[in-house]
Design a protein around this motif. Structure first.
Motif, mmCIF file in Angstrom:
data_model
loop_
_atom_site.group_PDB
_atom_site.id
_atom_site.type_symbol
_atom_site.label_atom_id
_atom_site.label_comp_id
_atom_site.label_asym_id
_atom_site.label_seq_id
_atom_site.Cartn_x
_atom_site.Cartn_y
_atom_site.Cartn_z
ATOM 1 N N PRO A 192 19.880 104.284 147.974
ATOM 2 C CA PRO A 192 18.979 104.587 146.852
ATOM 3 C C PRO A 192 19.692 104.782 145.522
ATOM 4 N N ALA A 193 20.910 105.311 145.535
ATOM 5 C CA ALA A 193 21.633 105.570 144.286
ATOM 6 C C ALA A 193 22.244 104.320 143.682
ATOM 7 N N ASN A 194 22.214 103.197 144.404
ATOM 8 C CA ASN A 194 22.891 101.982 143.958
ATOM 9 C C ASN A 194 21.981 100.997 143.249
ATOM 10 N N VAL A 233 31.241 100.446 137.752
ATOM 11 C CA VAL A 233 32.306 100.279 138.742
ATOM 12 C C VAL A 233 32.370 101.570 139.559
ATOM 13 N N SER A 234 32.201 101.444 140.854
ATOM 14 C CA SER A 234 32.295 102.579 141.764
ATOM 15 C C SER A 234 33.370 102.292 142.794
ATOM 16 N N PRO A 254 30.254 106.968 139.981
ATOM 17 C CA PRO A 254 30.971 105.789 139.493
ATOM 18 C C PRO A 254 32.216 106.148 138.690
ATOM 19 N N LEU A 255 33.107 105.187 138.586
ATOM 20 C CA LEU A 255 34.358 105.352 137.864
ATOM 21 C C LEU A 255 34.218 104.942 136.406
ATOM 22 N N ALA A 290 33.907 110.308 137.749
ATOM 23 C CA ALA A 290 34.429 109.592 136.585
ATOM 24 C C ALA A 290 34.275 110.429 135.309
ATOM 25 N N LYS A 291 35.042 111.467 135.211
ATOM 26 C CA LYS A 291 35.084 112.286 134.007
ATOM 27 C C LYS A 291 36.278 111.841 133.184
#
Length: 357
Positions: free
Chosen positions: A232-234, A266-267, A283-284, A350-351
């Protein structure tokens, strides 16, 4: 992804990153100034390989000086100064199984074999069913081709599940085993919505691991193994897999959300074993990361030393001077230094944090 060729009109940029290991406590950090790469040349779905003379990158089909190029190319001796090869085509002739009028050659990935020759994995539209993509391979004695595929039929072609796209090679050096990862293109037979697959029932778009002969890179060994699929998150899918090994972990980079929207990203996922199970992180890179829009299609070199990906870059005050010449004022590609994961494989969210320059 039947509308994927639209990306070629969006001034997708080649972005390049040097990806370095970091202490376990490290967060994602920008560690250098941004620099322009190829001045916004349209270069989507890039793949990269290192050879004795430098780095060669390959891209989805494009139009250069009104000439259709099946596989675009670029070169750099140092991963900083990139040269676009213009109308030079890595695969000028098409295999018989490809639809000649609309071949839609996407996501090429080149690997060097033990005998010094090269194999290029790619996907293309079927002559008998042009709305469906399947995988092929072509070979050459030189890194920039010409690559030749004389096959009468596609190499890997799960037509009933939507076909296959986004192949990428991986050599697992420890056990000396070779693999190809790819996406089953389920959203191409989806029920509508973003990228054809956000209207229920959502069609699976699994990422597949297939072992191949370590010497020739093409003979299939065993059955394909699903290592990840969309949740679902994709959004409509997961796609663009790139597998690498670092810090004692297998790291699978991939993109999710719809490429035609700013949500594209990008994950990554991590596993102790090549066959999984893989745990998703990220994600990155997302829209807004380092000024990019819709980053995706990352290809990672062995051990994560270098990577390339595409993104739109909106023209503002571009770091290092210069400007994009693309129709949408986007695509000024960047060289980025990153430290995106810890040695123990515990990649953070991804911070982005600024380091002192």
């Amino acid at each position: 992804m039947t509308a994927r060729s639209i990306r070629n009109l969006c001034a997708a940029a080649l972005a390049a990153a040097i990806l370095l290991s970091a202490p376990a406590s490290a967060k994602v950090r920008r560690r250098s100034n941004l620099a322009l790469v190829m001045n916004g040349q349209n270069f989507p779905d890039p793949g990269v390989i290192r050879t004795g003379d430098g780095w060669h990158a390959f891209s989805t089909n494009g139009v250069v000086n009104n000439q259709k190029i099946h596989v675009q190319m670029a070169y750099t001796p140092d991963f900083k100064s990139w040269t676009f090869r213009g109308t030079k085509d890595a695969m000028p002739k098409l295999a018989p199984w490809i639809h000649a009028a609309t071949p839609k050659i996407w996501a090429p990935d080149v690997t060097q074999l033990p005998d010094g020759s090269f194999i290029m994995y790619y996907c293309a539209s079927l002559a008998v069913k042009p709305e469906t993509h399947c995988l092929g391979y072509a070979t050459s004695k030189n890194a920039e081709g010409p690559f030749v595929d004389n096959s009468n039929s596609a190499w890997i072609c799960p037509q009933s599940h939507g076909g296959a796209i986004d192949p990428a090679g991986f050599l697992d050096a420890g056990p000396n085993k070779r693999y190809v990862v790819y996406k089953v293109d389920g959203n191409s037979i989806g029920h509508g919505g973003e990228c054809g697959n956000t209207v229920k029932p959502i069609v699976p778009t699994p990422l597949i691991l297939q072992q191949v002969n370590v010497n020739n890179g093409r003979d299939l060994i065993g059955s394909p193994i699903q290592i990840l699929t969309n949740g679902p998150a994709n959004g409509p899918y997961v796609e663009a897999p790139s597998l690498t090994y670092m810090g004692g972990k297998y790291v699978l980079f991939f993109s999710s959300q719809c490429y035609a929207t700013p949500k594209y990203d990008v994950s990554y996922a991590i596993s102790d074993n090549i066959t999984g199970p893989y745990k998703k992180y990220g994600p990155l890179f997302v829209t807004g990361t380092l000024g990019l829009t819709a980053p995706g299609g990352m290809d990672v070199a062995i051990n994560g030393d270098h990577a390339v990906f595409h993104a739109d870059f909106v023209k503002k005050d571009l770091p290092g001077g210069g400007s994009s010449n693309s129709p949408k004022d986007a695509g000024s590609a960047q060289v980025i230094e990153q430290a995106p994961w810890a040695n123990d494989g515990d990649l953070p969210a991804a911070k982005i944090e600024e380091d002192a320059l």
